[in-house]
Design a protein around this motif. Structure first.
Motif, PDB file in Angstrom:
ATOM      1  N   SER A   1      38.694  66.151-117.692  1.00 26.59           N
ATOM      2  CA  SER A   1      38.368  64.753-117.471  1.00 26.59           C
ATOM      3  C   SER A   1      37.239  64.308-118.391  1.00 26.59           C
ATOM      4  O   SER A   1      36.396  65.105-118.805  1.00 26.59           O
ATOM      5  CB  SER A   1      37.956  64.547-116.017  1.00 26.59           C
ATOM      6  OG  SER A   1      37.499  63.240-115.819  1.00 26.59           O
ATOM      7  N   LEU A   2      37.202  63.016-118.700  1.00 28.97           N
ATOM      8  CA  LEU A   2      36.106  62.491-119.513  1.00 28.97           C
ATOM      9  C   LEU A   2      34.805  62.433-118.711  1.00 28.97           C
ATOM     10  O   LEU A   2      33.735  62.660-119.261  1.00 28.97           O
ATOM     11  CB  LEU A   2      36.464  61.098-120.043  1.00 28.97           C
ATOM     12  CG  LEU A   2      37.632  61.048-121.026  1.00 28.97           C
ATOM     13  CD1 LEU A   2      37.944  59.613-121.408  1.00 28.97           C
ATOM     14  CD2 LEU A   2      37.312  61.868-122.259  1.00 28.97           C
ATOM     15  N   GLY A   3      34.881  62.136-117.453  1.00 31.92           N
ATOM     16  CA  GLY A   3      33.707  62.123-116.589  1.00 31.92           C
ATOM     17  C   GLY A   3      33.712  63.355-115.697  1.00 31.92           C
ATOM     18  O   GLY A   3      34.073  63.284-114.524  1.00 31.92           O
ATOM     19  N   ARG A   4      33.301  64.483-116.264  1.00 36.94           N
ATOM     20  CA  ARG A   4      33.395  65.760-115.535  1.00 36.94           C
ATOM     21  C   ARG A   4      32.571  65.775-114.254  1.00 36.94           C
ATOM     22  O   ARG A   4      33.018  66.271-113.229  1.00 36.94           O
ATOM     23  CB  ARG A   4      32.975  66.912-116.436  1.00 36.94           C
ATOM     24  CG  ARG A   4      34.025  67.283-117.428  1.00 36.94           C
ATOM     25  CD  ARG A   4      33.706  68.614-118.085  1.00 36.94           C
ATOM     26  NE  ARG A   4      34.680  68.833-119.120  1.00 36.94           N
ATOM     27  CZ  ARG A   4      34.383  69.038-120.390  1.00 36.94           C
ATOM     28  NH1 ARG A   4      33.130  69.086-120.767  1.00 36.94           N
ATOM     29  NH2 ARG A   4      35.337  69.217-121.275  1.00 36.94           N
ATOM     30  N   SER A   5      31.362  65.277-114.308  1.00 38.46           N
ATOM     31  CA  SER A   5      30.514  65.352-113.112  1.00 38.46           C
ATOM     32  C   SER A   5      31.107  64.513-111.980  1.00 38.46           C
ATOM     33  O   SER A   5      31.080  64.936-110.825  1.00 38.46           O
ATOM     34  CB  SER A   5      29.088  64.914-113.425  1.00 38.46           C
ATOM     35  OG  SER A   5      29.055  63.549-113.784  1.00 38.46           O
ATOM     36  N   LEU A   6      31.640  63.350-112.296  1.00 43.07           N
ATOM     37  CA  LEU A   6      32.286  62.547-111.261  1.00 43.07           C
ATOM     38  C   LEU A   6      33.576  63.201-110.786  1.00 43.07           C
ATOM     39  O   LEU A   6      33.929  63.112-109.613  1.00 43.07           O
ATOM     40  CB  LEU A   6      32.582  61.141-111.778  1.00 43.07           C
ATOM     41  CG  LEU A   6      31.398  60.200-111.838  1.00 43.07           C
ATOM     42  CD1 LEU A   6      31.803  58.873-112.455  1.00 43.07           C
ATOM     43  CD2 LEU A   6      30.812  59.987-110.465  1.00 43.07           C
ATOM     44  N   SER A   7      34.288  63.863-111.677  1.00 38.68           N
ATOM     45  CA  SER A   7      35.532  64.529-111.285  1.00 38.68           C
ATOM     46  C   SER A   7      35.271  65.739-110.402  1.00 38.68           C
ATOM     47  O   SER A   7      36.068  66.047-109.524  1.00 38.68           O
ATOM     48  CB  SER A   7      36.314  64.967-112.520  1.00 38.68           C
ATOM     49  OG  SER A   7      36.754  63.858-113.244  1.00 38.68           O
ATOM     50  N   PHE A   8      34.175  66.428-110.649  1.00 38.27           N
ATOM     51  CA  PHE A   8      33.862  67.606-109.835  1.00 38.27           C
ATOM     52  C   PHE A   8      33.186  67.236-108.519  1.00 38.27           C
ATOM     53  O   PHE A   8      33.552  67.746-107.472  1.00 38.27           O
ATOM     54  CB  PHE A   8      32.960  68.576-110.602  1.00 38.27           C
ATOM     55  CG  PHE A   8      33.713  69.522-111.484  1.00 38.27           C
ATOM     56  CD1 PHE A   8      34.464  70.546-110.948  1.00 38.27           C
ATOM     57  CD2 PHE A   8      33.675  69.371-112.857  1.00 38.27           C
ATOM     58  CE1 PHE A   8      35.172  71.418-111.757  1.00 38.27           C
ATOM     59  CE2 PHE A   8      34.375  70.237-113.672  1.00 38.27           C
ATOM     60  CZ  PHE A   8      35.121  71.254-113.125  1.00 38.27           C
ATOM     61  N   PHE A   9      32.186  66.371-108.572  1.00 36.70           N
ATOM     62  CA  PHE A   9      31.356  66.126-107.396  1.00 36.70           C
ATOM     63  C   PHE A   9      31.571  64.761-106.754  1.00 36.70           C
ATOM     64  O   PHE A   9      31.276  64.591-105.586  1.00 36.70           O
ATOM     65  CB  PHE A   9      29.876  66.286-107.761  1.00 36.70           C
ATOM     66  CG  PHE A   9      29.579  67.607-108.391  1.00 36.70           C
ATOM     67  CD1 PHE A   9      29.679  68.774-107.653  1.00 36.70           C
ATOM     68  CD2 PHE A   9      29.218  67.696-109.723  1.00 36.70           C
ATOM     69  CE1 PHE A   9      29.411  70.004-108.226  1.00 36.70           C
ATOM     70  CE2 PHE A   9      28.952  68.914-110.301  1.00 36.70           C
ATOM     71  CZ  PHE A   9      29.056  70.069-109.553  1.00 36.70           C
ATOM     72  N   GLY A  10      32.035  63.807-107.496  1.00 37.27           N
ATOM     73  CA  GLY A  10      32.203  62.464-106.959  1.00 37.27           C
ATOM     74  C   GLY A  10      30.868  61.771-106.821  1.00 37.27           C
ATOM     75  O   GLY A  10      29.855  62.180-107.373  1.00 37.27           O
ATOM     76  N   THR A  11      30.850  60.686-106.033  1.00 36.43           N
ATOM     77  CA  THR A  11      29.616  59.925-105.853  1.00 36.43           C
ATOM     78  C   THR A  11      28.958  60.205-104.513  1.00 36.43           C
ATOM     79  O   THR A  11      27.978  59.581-104.173  1.00 36.43           O
ATOM     80  CB  THR A  11      29.905  58.413-105.958  1.00 36.43           C
ATOM     81  OG1 THR A  11      30.880  58.073-104.983  1.00 36.43           O
ATOM     82  CG2 THR A  11      30.360  58.044-107.346  1.00 36.43           C
ATOM     83  N   GLY A  12      29.496  61.102-103.726  1.00 33.42           N
ATOM     84  CA  GLY A  12      28.865  61.473-102.464  1.00 33.42           C
ATOM     85  C   GLY A  12      29.787  61.388-101.270  1.00 33.42           C
ATOM     86  O   GLY A  12      29.808  62.270-100.449  1.00 33.42           O
ATOM     87  N   TYR A  13      30.550  60.317-101.170  1.00 33.17           N
ATOM     88  CA  TYR A  13      31.399  60.171 -99.986  1.00 33.17           C
ATOM     89  C   TYR A  13      32.856  59.878-100.322  1.00 33.17           C
ATOM     90  O   TYR A  13      33.623  59.525 -99.451  1.00 33.17           O
ATOM     91  CB  TYR A  13      30.852  59.095 -99.048  1.00 33.17           C
ATOM     92  CG  TYR A  13      30.682  57.742 -99.682  1.00 33.17           C
ATOM     93  CD1 TYR A  13      31.742  56.847 -99.714  1.00 33.17           C
ATOM     94  CD2 TYR A  13      29.475  57.359-100.221  1.00 33.17           C
ATOM     95  CE1 TYR A  13      31.585  55.603-100.291  1.00 33.17           C
ATOM     96  CE2 TYR A  13      29.312  56.123-100.790  1.00 33.17           C
ATOM     97  CZ  TYR A  13      30.369  55.246-100.826  1.00 33.17           C
ATOM     98  OH  TYR A  13      30.205  54.023-101.395  1.00 33.17           O
ATOM     99  N   GLU A  14      33.228  60.020-101.552  1.00 33.85           N
ATOM    100  CA  GLU A  14      34.636  59.822-101.887  1.00 33.85           C
ATOM    101  C   GLU A  14      35.386  61.145-101.764  1.00 33.85           C
ATOM    102  O   GLU A  14      34.799  62.219-101.841  1.00 33.85           O
ATOM    103  CB  GLU A  14      34.785  59.249-103.286  1.00 33.85           C
ATOM    104  CG  GLU A  14      34.300  60.177-104.366  1.00 33.85           C
ATOM    105  CD  GLU A  14      34.315  59.531-105.727  1.00 33.85           C
ATOM    106  OE1 GLU A  14      34.621  60.238-106.685  1.00 33.85           O
ATOM    107  OE2 GLU A  14      34.023  58.338-105.809  1.00 33.85           O
ATOM    108  N   PHE A  15      36.662  61.045-101.564  1.00 25.01           N
ATOM    109  CA  PHE A  15      37.455  62.239-101.293  1.00 25.01           C
ATOM    110  C   PHE A  15      38.403  62.603-102.426  1.00 25.01           C
ATOM    111  O   PHE A  15      39.258  63.450-102.256  1.00 25.01           O
ATOM    112  CB  PHE A  15      38.244  62.053-100.000  1.00 25.01           C
ATOM    113  CG  PHE A  15      37.375  61.736 -98.828  1.00 25.01           C
ATOM    114  CD1 PHE A  15      36.403  62.619 -98.423  1.00 25.01           C
ATOM    115  CD2 PHE A  15      37.500  60.543 -98.156  1.00 25.01           C
ATOM    116  CE1 PHE A  15      35.581  62.338 -97.348  1.00 25.01           C
ATOM    117  CE2 PHE A  15      36.697  60.249 -97.079  1.00 25.01           C
ATOM    118  CZ  PHE A  15      35.732  61.151 -96.674  1.00 25.01           C
TER     119      PHE A  15
END
Length: 156
Positions: A113-127
């Motif tokens: 993914s281009l946004g690896r950190s968002l793809s791995f961890f998300g923003t906190g409460y997304e599934f």
């Protein structure tokens, strides 16, 4: 000369203590598994009721955090019980093969993914990130371990 150093009395005493140690280890493992199962039941009971009204975060964040904490603690207690007892009973089924394939696909998607950190961890409460999917998979696995049959479902 080496035979003279080893005394048969010492070997007999240590062999007599082993069954008592094994019984204690099995009892400790059973207690750890009960604690893990209790945490899982507590999660199922508390999750719909859990609301922290005085936080600046959305209520989904507190529920997600509660889910992560309880699943992590239940998994740690279950792993400790498995290590203490020395036996593992992993349920078999096609759903676990599908789950492994889903996790592998999600991992590959997160890696490329281009946004690896968002793809791995998300923003906190997304599934839809990889980490929440891992926690859901762990919860599914623990549920299958704890609820093997009707008897194990109704008892601690």
């Amino acid at each position: 000369m080496r035979d003279e150093i080893i005394k048969p009395d010492v070997l007999d005493d240590s062999q007599d203590d082993f069954p008592a140690q094994k019984e204690e280890a099995v009892a400790q493992a059973a207690n750890l598994e009960k604690a893990s199962k209790f945490l899982f039941f507590a999660l199922a009971f508390l999750l719909p009721l859990w609301v922290i009204p005085f936080t600046a975060f959305p209520f989904q964040f507190s529920k997600t955090f509660l889910f992560y904490v309880f699943v992590t603690l239940a998994a740690i207690f279950w792993l400790a019980s498995v290590l203490r007892s020395g036996r593992v009973e992993i349920p078999k089924g096609k759903i676990f093969i599908a789950l492994a394939a889903l996790l592998a696909g999600w991992l590959l998607s997160s890696i490329f993914s281009l946004g690896r950190s968002l793809s791995f961890f998300g923003t906190g409460y997304e599934f839809s990130a990889f980490l929440p999917v891992v926690f859901f998979a762990a919860a599914l696995f623990l549920a299958s371990v704890f609820f093997k049959d009707e008897k194990s479902t109704l008892t601690f």
